[in-house]
Write an enzyme that holds these catalytic residues in place. Structure first.
Site, PDB file in Angstrom:
ATOM      1  N   ASP B  25       0.874  -1.172   0.000  1.00 10.46           N
ATOM      2  CA  ASP B  25       0.000   0.000   0.000  1.00 10.46           C
ATOM      3  C   ASP B  25       0.910   1.219   0.000  1.00 10.46           C
ATOM      4  O   ASP B  25       1.515   1.563   1.015  1.00 10.46           O
ATOM      5  CB  ASP B  25      -0.893  -0.024   1.252  1.00 10.46           C
ATOM      6  CG  ASP B  25      -1.754   1.237   1.376  1.00 10.46           C
ATOM      7  OD1 ASP B  25      -1.663   2.127   0.500  1.00 10.46           O
ATOM      8  OD2 ASP B  25      -2.515   1.330   2.366  1.00 10.46           O
ATOM      9  N   LYS B  87       2.919  11.312  -3.263  1.00 10.29           N
ATOM     10  CA  LYS B  87       1.884  10.693  -4.091  1.00 10.29           C
ATOM     11  C   LYS B  87       0.999  11.740  -4.766  1.00 10.29           C
ATOM     12  O   LYS B  87       0.453  11.503  -5.842  1.00 10.29           O
ATOM     13  CB  LYS B  87       1.054   9.771  -3.203  1.00 10.29           C
ATOM     14  CG  LYS B  87       0.060   8.878  -3.912  1.00 10.29           C
ATOM     15  CD  LYS B  87      -0.479   7.858  -2.923  1.00 10.29           C
ATOM     16  CE  LYS B  87      -1.663   7.077  -3.433  1.00 10.29           C
ATOM     17  NZ  LYS B  87      -2.125   6.110  -2.408  1.00 10.29           N
ATOM     18  N   GLU B 184      -7.275   0.564  -4.405  1.00  9.80           N
ATOM     19  CA  GLU B 184      -7.267   0.473  -2.944  1.00  9.80           C
ATOM     20  C   GLU B 184      -8.598   0.007  -2.358  1.00  9.80           C
ATOM     21  O   GLU B 184      -8.615  -0.900  -1.520  1.00  9.80           O
ATOM     22  CB  GLU B 184      -6.799   1.816  -2.354  1.00  9.80           C
ATOM     23  CG  GLU B 184      -5.308   2.024  -2.601  1.00  9.80           C
ATOM     24  CD  GLU B 184      -4.813   3.452  -2.446  1.00  9.80           C
ATOM     25  OE1 GLU B 184      -5.579   4.297  -1.943  1.00  9.80           O
ATOM     26  OE2 GLU B 184      -3.658   3.722  -2.816  1.00  9.80           O
ATOM     27  N   ASP B 206     -13.055   5.288   1.260  1.00 10.99           N
ATOM     28  CA  ASP B 206     -11.630   5.294   1.601  1.00 10.99           C
ATOM     29  C   ASP B 206     -11.089   6.718   1.592  1.00 10.99           C
ATOM     30  O   ASP B 206     -10.830   7.294   0.535  1.00 10.99           O
ATOM     31  CB  ASP B 206     -10.867   4.416   0.603  1.00 10.99           C
ATOM     32  CG  ASP B 206      -9.354   4.382   0.872  1.00 10.99           C
ATOM     33  OD1 ASP B 206      -8.873   5.100   1.775  1.00 10.99           O
ATOM     34  OD2 ASP B 206      -8.650   3.638   0.168  1.00 10.99           O
TER      35      ASP B 206
END
Ligand code: ATP
Ligand code: MG
Lengths: 177, 619
Positions: B25, B87, B184, B206
């Site tokens: 992850d 990211k 994800e 999420d």
């Protein structure tokens, strides 16, 4: 590689070649086929199998999408029978159908101008009812009467309704999001 | 590499050795690596027992790179050289980066993607992410005691093609074999779904550090079918920090902090935010570089007020996803909460209110994505033969082409099940036109300028014809990773242009190779030896699998075909005996080519068999 499925979409999923269709059966047949050919099944395989899996899974998804949608399914059945639905070329429609189209357009425009999402949603429901009636006729024309030309006209009509539905959907989205 | 994936009773391949595979992850704030051992998925901790690796990279004076807690500790002392939340910059140009995300870095707008100026020189977000992935790879190999055969890397479901490609490039740069990019929320659903062996429609919400995703999945007999997905790839816990930061600036009457102070205050803001999850109020204290002390009290009500618009901002994609899936809130059996930011009570309340049910929080929201990725990696590596599940994921954003007048024409609609291919025909606009420029876009908006530009290329050599006579067919193929390849062909002449979509954003293969060799130059000999070893292992397992395939389905081959494949097998054996990497790879490649048609026929046979069983079962 020049692989192609010899059989049509119906036999790919082991279904009878007709317009009437058991949606649950299609869903589960698609899942069964996907479980065999999905690229995840070949993640650590050689390149040849990876490529074959990508191609076949793509094909299975396309076949599923085609059969799932009544419009695409009818169009596909006609195509298998060698009948061109002329959706882009033949725009001659009965006058009452065209009138109804104009009324729909107006109603959509009005609801849109008034930012009335509820009215748009109601229109979408009404439209779905009309579409369901057309689909019923399509079933008769294709499965029982074997009236392919009549079915082609119904496909063109259904295409009109689908465009309207898209328009309503876009309008609702632009108001909501 | 196992060619025989579909095991048949009595004919399964050689006794199977457990292959080391991990799920990673790669988070905005925290990254994790997990694996399946003796049937159970678990996160691999560092030597101090910590599961999370802060996604922070610091470039040091002596040329070293610090990743994780060590880097995080220095972030306000060395803000320009310590990169957090990288990211957010993956696959992004300078114009895409919001002010909130931008501070306190120094950017240059390189072709493709921004770069950050550090003391180690300009660094692409891909290189920085690769540093994080490398740390996780080392952790995994140290604790598992061997080399990894591959990894599943998770990406936000709402990542576009440029962001996915950048992530895959980062993994390759870190020396990882990417088994799959996995969304994800889908990873989280695996971890949840298999724990609870659930059936029905589930929503995964999420909210992580920097991204927000929502996916709606239908679970049926081991199939995870994503019905729709939506989100915001620039919305997360970081934005809540930024609200608190702005509030603190206003309260203290400050403006225009230097890089050190703004990093310090952002860190305080984050601590305050996290404290408010457990406490009704909290203190923000900081000593700025000019000696000024900040001491503020923030209570839950104020925090809720200043972040309300952010919470609302997450509910919009949720509604959109429900609409796209054509389901209502009443159809939803459960709502799974994922990501550290979903710990905030007002988020849980807002989601609970929308769905009229208490969201599920029984798995650790920080770990669930990595655990699901590990479970999928275990399957993809071939460690699990029976009792598998299947993931059917979708493309999050529509793909299209620019047409006349700066408009986009959609070719693949969002939420189509992957893999998918679509072709569309276009024609020329002017008499005698011999070239056509093709602009590939991703997004939902009508105007080209509102969509993401993925690639631009020119198809040349169209035979001159009158306007409208040429027929140019453009084919989009999106694979199971959600990555796009585009090819174009002029149908009357057969002129073909094939491109992998990545020129606008992302690195070229040469760049990756250069970075790889740069970073590994000093261990060149090792690399050669390792390449040879890998080539032998791969070629041997390919040969084994081919023999097993012949044993199982040899009747699908003509005598000539069989002879050709056997010759190919012989060539592989000879090449292995010769111990030369290039020759081995070449022979393996050749064998692969020879078995292509065979592979397709076998797959076809398996489909037929599976369907037969299926139809009988249904009667
Ligand atoms: N107790 C808490 N209360 C509020 N927020 C928290 C809490 N614990 C963690 N967070 C927030 O959760 C975020 C990090 O979550 P997580 O680790 O799931 O994100 P990530 O996976 O790194 O990011 P992404 O998935 O967006 O790439 C941070 O913004 C962090 O401040
Ligand atoms: Mg996350």
């Amino acid at each position: 590689m020049n692989f192609d499925f010899k059989q049509d979409h119906f036999s790919l999923f082991g279904l009878p070649r007709r317009f009437a269709l058991d949606a649950g059966q299609l869903d589960s047949a698609w899942r069964t086929v996907a479980a065999q050919v999905h690229p995840d099944r070949y993640a650590s395989a050689g390149d040849a199998e990876k490529r074959a899996a990508l191609m076949m899974a793509t094909h299975a998804n396309e076949a599923y999408r085609t059969l799932k949608s009544p419009l695409a399914r009818a169009r596909y059945l006609l195509q298998l029978a060698g009948v061109d639905t002329q959706e882009d070329t033949n725009t001659s429609m009965p006058a009452d159908f065209l009138m109804a189209q104009m009324e729909w357009r107006e109603a959509i425009g009005e609801a849109k101008d008034e930012h009335d999402v509820a009215a748009l949603e109601k229109l979408a429901r009404d439209l779905q009812r009309d579409a369901a009636a057309l689909q019923q006729h399509l079933g008769v024309a294709l499965d029982d009467a074997g009236d392919l030309d009549g079915a082609a006209v119904l496909v063109r009509k259904l295409r009109f309704l689908e465009k309207l539905e898209q328009e309503i959907g876009d309008a609702i989205e632009s108001l909501l999001f | 590499m196992a060619l025989l994936q579909i095991a048949e009773p009595g004919l399964s391949a050689a006794p199977h050795q457990h292959r080391l595979a991990v799920g990673i992850d790669l988070g905005t704030t925290n990254s994790l690596v997990a694996t399946v051992r003796s049937g159970a998925a678990g996160v691999l901790p560092d030597e101090c027992g910590r599961s999370l690796l802060p996604s922070v990279v610091r470039y040091l004076d002596d040329g070293d790179v610090a990743v994780g807690f060590a880097a995080q500790a220095e972030q306000s002392r060395d803000p320009h050289n310590t990169i957090v939340s990288v990211k957010r910059f993956m696959g992004r140009g300078l114009a895409d980066i919001s002010e909130a995300a931008a501070q306190p870095y120094r950017f240059v707008d390189a072709p493709g993607m921004v770069q950050l100026i550090t003391r180690a020189g300009p660094k692409s977000p891909v290189e920085i992410s690769a540093d994080i992935l490398r740390a996780l790879k080392q952790r995994a190999e140290a604790s598992l005691g061997g080399e990894l055969v591959g990894a599943v890397i998770t990406v936000p479901a709402y990542f576009d093609d440029a962001q996915r490609q950048a992530t895959k490039d980062a993994a390759r740069l870190a020396g990882l074999n990417v088994l799959r990019l996995l969304n994800e929320p889908t990873a989280a659903a695996i971890a949840y779904g298999l724990d609870n062996s659930s059936e029905g429609v589930y929503v995964v919400y999420d909210l992580g550090g920097g991204t927000f995703d929502v996916s709606i999945l239908k679970l049926t007999q081991g199939v995870f079918e994503v019905l729709s997905t939506s989100g915001d790839s620039a919305l997360g816990g970081d934005d809540f920090d930024h609200r608190v930061y702005c509030w603190a600036l206003a309260q203290a009457g400050l403006s225009g902090l230097n890089a050190h102070d703004s990093r310090l205050l952002l860190t305080c803001a984050r601590e305050a935010k996290e404290a408010l999850t457990e406490h009704a109020s909290t203190h923000l204290t900081a000593l700025l570089s000019d000696g000024q002390a900040i001491d503020l009290t923030l209570d839950q009500d104020t925090f809720r007020d200043i972040t309300k618009t952010l919470v609302d901002k997450t509910l919009l994609p949720v509604r959109k996803a429900l609409r796209d899936a054509r389901i209502g809130v009443d159809d939803v059996k459960g709502v799974v909460m994922v990501g550290g930011a979903t710990r905030m009570p007002h988020i849980q309340k807002a989601v609970g209110d929308l769905f009229g049910q208490t969201p599920l929080t029984n798995l650790d929201p920080d770990k669930v994505v990595a655990l699901g990725a590990a479970m999928q990696a275990n399957v993809l590596a071939g460690n699990k033969q029976d009792d598998d599940w299947l993931l059917l994921d979708v493309i999050p954003l529509s793909l299209g082409l620019e047409t006349m007048g700066g408009l986009t024409e959609k070719i693949i609609p969002r939420n189509s099940t992957l893999p998918i291919a679509r072709a569309q025909e276009f024609t020329t606009f002017k008499d005698g036109q011999t070239a056509m420029s093709i602009h590939v876009l991703q997004g939902e908006r009508e105007l080209v300028s509102d969509c993401r530009s993925l690639a631009q290329f020119v198809l040349r050599g169209i035979p001159p014809m009158v306007a409208g006579a040429a027929r140019i067919r453009i084919t989009f193929q999106v694979d199971a990773d959600g990555l796009l390849a585009v090819s174009a062909r002029e149908l009357t002449s057969g002129v073909e242009a094939h491109i992998e979509v990545k020129p606008s954003y992302g690195l070229s293969d040469e760049e990756i190779t250069r970075m790889l060799t740069d970073s590994l130059a000093h261990v060149q000999d090792d690399i050669e030896a390792r390449k040879l070893r890998e080539a032998i292992v791969d070629a041997e397992s390919l040969a084994d699998a081919t023999r097993a395939a012949i044993a199982a389905d040899g009747d699908l081959l003509s005598a000539d075909e069989l002879a050709a494949i056997e010759a190919g097998l012989g060539a592989v054996a000879d090449a292995i005996a010769g111990n030369r990497t290039v020759a081995i790879n070449e022979a393996a490649h050749q064998l692969n080519r020879l078995t292509e048609t065979f592979a397709a026929r076998r797959m076809d046979r398996n489909v037929q068999r599976a369907l037969k069983g299926h139809n009988i079962a249904e009667l």
